[in-house]
Design a protein around this motif. Structure first.
Motif, PDB file in Angstrom:
ATOM      1  N   ARG A   1       0.885  -1.179   0.000  1.00  0.00           N
ATOM      2  CA  ARG A   1       0.000   0.000   0.000  1.00  0.00           C
ATOM      3  C   ARG A   1       0.916   1.220   0.000  1.00  0.00           C
ATOM      4  O   ARG A   1       2.122   1.081   0.288  1.00  0.00           O
ATOM      5  CB  ARG A   1      -0.861  -0.013   1.270  1.00  0.00           C
ATOM      6  CG  ARG A   1       0.013  -0.092   2.517  1.00  0.00           C
ATOM      7  CD  ARG A   1      -0.681   0.262   3.795  1.00  0.00           C
ATOM      8  NE  ARG A   1       0.193   0.035   4.933  1.00  0.00           N
ATOM      9  CZ  ARG A   1       1.167   0.857   5.345  1.00  0.00           C
ATOM     10  NH1 ARG A   1       1.426   1.975   4.698  1.00  0.00           N
ATOM     11  NH2 ARG A   1       1.923   0.555   6.390  1.00  0.00           N
ATOM     12  N   PRO A   2       0.398   2.402  -0.275  1.00  0.00           N
ATOM     13  CA  PRO A   2       1.246   3.580  -0.107  1.00  0.00           C
ATOM     14  C   PRO A   2       1.807   3.605   1.318  1.00  0.00           C
ATOM     15  O   PRO A   2       1.064   3.422   2.284  1.00  0.00           O
ATOM     16  CB  PRO A   2       0.281   4.748  -0.358  1.00  0.00           C
ATOM     17  CG  PRO A   2      -0.762   4.166  -1.269  1.00  0.00           C
ATOM     18  CD  PRO A   2      -0.930   2.739  -0.811  1.00  0.00           C
ATOM     19  N   GLY A   3       3.110   3.768   1.439  1.00  0.00           N
ATOM     20  CA  GLY A   3       3.748   3.751   2.754  1.00  0.00           C
ATOM     21  C   GLY A   3       4.472   2.455   3.066  1.00  0.00           C
ATOM     22  O   GLY A   3       5.260   2.406   4.009  1.00  0.00           O
ATOM     23  N   THR A   4       4.212   1.426   2.284  1.00  0.00           N
ATOM     24  CA  THR A   4       4.930   0.164   2.504  1.00  0.00           C
ATOM     25  C   THR A   4       6.419   0.344   2.185  1.00  0.00           C
ATOM     26  O   THR A   4       6.792   0.986   1.208  1.00  0.00           O
ATOM     27  CB  THR A   4       4.348  -0.960   1.618  1.00  0.00           C
ATOM     28  OG1 THR A   4       3.021  -1.259   2.049  1.00  0.00           O
ATOM     29  CG2 THR A   4       5.203  -2.228   1.688  1.00  0.00           C
ATOM     30  N   VAL A   5       7.249  -0.235   3.047  1.00  0.00           N
ATOM     31  CA  VAL A   5       8.701  -0.206   2.864  1.00  0.00           C
ATOM     32  C   VAL A   5       9.136  -1.553   2.283  1.00  0.00           C
ATOM     33  O   VAL A   5       8.783  -2.597   2.827  1.00  0.00           O
ATOM     34  CB  VAL A   5       9.424   0.031   4.204  1.00  0.00           C
ATOM     35  CG1 VAL A   5      10.941   0.011   4.010  1.00  0.00           C
ATOM     36  CG2 VAL A   5       8.973   1.339   4.839  1.00  0.00           C
ATOM     37  N   ILE A   6       9.881  -1.510   1.190  1.00  0.00           N
ATOM     38  CA  ILE A   6      10.394  -2.735   0.572  1.00  0.00           C
ATOM     39  C   ILE A   6      11.919  -2.684   0.656  1.00  0.00           C
ATOM     40  O   ILE A   6      12.541  -1.722   0.205  1.00  0.00           O
ATOM     41  CB  ILE A   6       9.930  -2.864  -0.896  1.00  0.00           C
ATOM     42  CG1 ILE A   6       8.398  -2.930  -0.965  1.00  0.00           C
ATOM     43  CG2 ILE A   6      10.553  -4.104  -1.552  1.00  0.00           C
ATOM     44  CD1 ILE A   6       7.821  -2.919  -2.379  1.00  0.00           C
ATOM     45  N   VAL A   7      12.495  -3.715   1.263  1.00  0.00           N
ATOM     46  CA  VAL A   7      13.953  -3.802   1.412  1.00  0.00           C
ATOM     47  C   VAL A   7      14.419  -5.062   0.703  1.00  0.00           C
ATOM     48  O   VAL A   7      13.754  -6.100   0.770  1.00  0.00           O
ATOM     49  CB  VAL A   7      14.349  -3.867   2.903  1.00  0.00           C
ATOM     50  CG1 VAL A   7      15.870  -3.861   3.055  1.00  0.00           C
ATOM     51  CG2 VAL A   7      13.738  -2.717   3.683  1.00  0.00           C
ATOM     52  N   ALA A   8      15.547  -4.972   0.034  1.00  0.00           N
ATOM     53  CA  ALA A   8      16.133  -6.163  -0.605  1.00  0.00           C
ATOM     54  C   ALA A   8      17.587  -6.284  -0.204  1.00  0.00           C
ATOM     55  O   ALA A   8      18.331  -5.298  -0.203  1.00  0.00           O
ATOM     56  CB  ALA A   8      16.008  -6.087  -2.125  1.00  0.00           C
ATOM     57  N   ASP A   9      17.986  -7.512   0.125  1.00  0.00           N
ATOM     58  CA  ASP A   9      19.367  -7.789   0.531  1.00  0.00           C
ATOM     59  C   ASP A   9      20.203  -8.190  -0.696  1.00  0.00           C
ATOM     60  O   ASP A   9      19.658  -8.563  -1.737  1.00  0.00           O
ATOM     61  CB  ASP A   9      19.348  -8.943   1.557  1.00  0.00           C
ATOM     62  CG  ASP A   9      20.680  -9.100   2.293  1.00  0.00           C
ATOM     63  OD1 ASP A   9      21.449  -8.116   2.368  1.00  0.00           O
ATOM     64  OD2 ASP A   9      20.946 -10.214   2.802  1.00  0.00           O
ATOM     65  N   ASN A  10      21.504  -8.068  -0.561  1.00  0.00           N
ATOM     66  CA  ASN A  10      22.459  -8.675  -1.507  1.00  0.00           C
ATOM     67  C   ASN A  10      22.422  -8.069  -2.902  1.00  0.00           C
ATOM     68  O   ASN A  10      22.490  -8.783  -3.906  1.00  0.00           O
ATOM     69  CB  ASN A  10      22.236 -10.195  -1.589  1.00  0.00           C
ATOM     70  CG  ASN A  10      22.194 -10.835  -0.221  1.00  0.00           C
ATOM     71  OD1 ASN A  10      21.155 -11.355   0.196  1.00  0.00           O
ATOM     72  ND2 ASN A  10      23.291 -10.747   0.508  1.00  0.00           N
ATOM     73  N   VAL A  11      22.327  -6.743  -2.970  1.00  0.00           N
ATOM     74  CA  VAL A  11      22.245  -6.094  -4.273  1.00  0.00           C
ATOM     75  C   VAL A  11      23.614  -5.657  -4.818  1.00  0.00           C
ATOM     76  O   VAL A  11      23.674  -5.025  -5.871  1.00  0.00           O
ATOM     77  CB  VAL A  11      21.274  -4.894  -4.248  1.00  0.00           C
ATOM     78  CG1 VAL A  11      19.865  -5.360  -3.865  1.00  0.00           C
ATOM     79  CG2 VAL A  11      21.749  -3.811  -3.319  1.00  0.00           C
ATOM     80  N   VAL A  12      24.685  -6.024  -4.130  1.00  0.00           N
ATOM     81  CA  VAL A  12      26.015  -5.605  -4.595  1.00  0.00           C
ATOM     82  C   VAL A  12      26.904  -6.804  -4.958  1.00  0.00           C
ATOM     83  O   VAL A  12      27.625  -6.787  -5.950  1.00  0.00           O
ATOM     84  CB  VAL A  12      26.695  -4.690  -3.551  1.00  0.00           C
ATOM     85  CG1 VAL A  12      28.157  -4.424  -3.909  1.00  0.00           C
ATOM     86  CG2 VAL A  12      25.949  -3.356  -3.463  1.00  0.00           C
ATOM     87  N   ARG A  13      26.819  -7.848  -4.155  1.00  0.00           N
ATOM     88  CA  ARG A  13      27.482  -9.106  -4.503  1.00  0.00           C
ATOM     89  C   ARG A  13      28.972  -8.923  -4.797  1.00  0.00           C
ATOM     90  O   ARG A  13      29.432  -9.240  -5.875  1.00  0.00           O
ATOM     91  CB  ARG A  13      26.812  -9.759  -5.725  1.00  0.00           C
ATOM     92  CG  ARG A  13      25.294  -9.784  -5.688  1.00  0.00           C
ATOM     93  CD  ARG A  13      24.730 -10.826  -4.810  1.00  0.00           C
ATOM     94  NE  ARG A  13      25.266 -12.138  -5.055  1.00  0.00           N
ATOM     95  CZ  ARG A  13      24.764 -13.246  -4.544  1.00  0.00           C
ATOM     96  NH1 ARG A  13      23.722 -13.180  -3.760  1.00  0.00           N
ATOM     97  NH2 ARG A  13      25.315 -14.399  -4.776  1.00  0.00           N
TER      98      ARG A  13
END
Ligand code: DHB
Ligand code: MG
Length: 223
Positions: free
Chosen positions: A159-171
């Protein structure tokens, strides 16, 4: 190990001792997961604390984690949503899920976590089909080639305001190789392009160094 890496790790150990001492449940979640042969792919303690602080800053009550492994980050999320909060964590491997359940029970948070044992896309598609209540925080930390699909699903469950985080984007820096044949790098690069191109998202990416080597996190906010 390069001299720089040894220094990053030394500083991380200092900061962990100083600011992020693990309690017995967190320490044992980490060490026993390693002892039973799970890959040491859990987030570092200071990264776990970061995820927990982000969860609290967002006032999140519902967290979706894609990729449970031994439940280390799951404990940080579960502690941060509070006693009336809820964490759904998706894990394809039943052995890993069993380890996670033990670790969650030891941390006293098992009753506010559901570990769903199935291929994550199946679970996500089912939630989308039933128009499940949106999540406040989504953490993407599973098989990297599927990051684009996980992001698309996360957006449908947000929804508006949801935080999405992703790990391991540099490798270890591999992410900059546009000709990479590594499916994980290809998945991360496509994921990053989707984040860039999605008008619903405000996002940044931060490199991380320390006890987990050189990697990075994407943090995105749905407008
Ligand atoms: C890998 C996966 C992770 O989630 C992580 O934090 C580190 C490494 C991997 O699959 O190599
Ligand atoms: Mg990871």
């Amino acid at each position: 190990m390069y001299e720089a890496e040894a220094r990053w790790e030394r500083v991380d150990r200092y900061l962990l001792r100083l600011l992020v001492p693990e309690d017995d449940a967190l320490r044992r979640a980490r060490t026993e997961s390693h002892d039973v042969g799970l890959p040491a792919h859990e987030v570092a303690p200071n990264q776990g604390a970061f995820l927990g602080l982000l969860t609290r800053l967002a006032g999140a009550r519902r967290v979706l984690e894609i990729g449970t492994l031994g439940g280390y980050s799951t404990i940080w999320f579960a502690r941060s949503v509070g006693s009336d909060g809820w964490v759904t964590s998706l894990e394809v491997d039943p052995d890993r899920a069993a380890v996670a359940q033990r670790n969650l029970a030891r941390a006293g948070v098992a009753e506010r976590v559901e570990v769903v044992v199935a291929p994550a896309m199946e679970t996500l598609d089912a939630y989308i089909a039933e128009s499940s209540e949106p999540f406040d925080v989504v953490f993407i930390d599973a098989d990297k080639p599927r990051n684009p699909q996980y992001l698309a699903a996360a957006l449908q469950l947000s929804r508006p305001g949801t935080v999405i985080v992703a790990d391991n984007v540099v490798r270890d820096g591999a992410v900059t190789d546009e000709n990479s044949k590594d499916p994980s790098v290809i998945g991360i690069r496509r994921f990053l392009e989707m984040v860039r191109d999605d008008p619903r998202l405000d996002a940044t990416a931060l490199q991380t160094v320390g006890v987990k080597g050189w990697d990075g996190l994407v943090i995105a906010l749905r407008r």
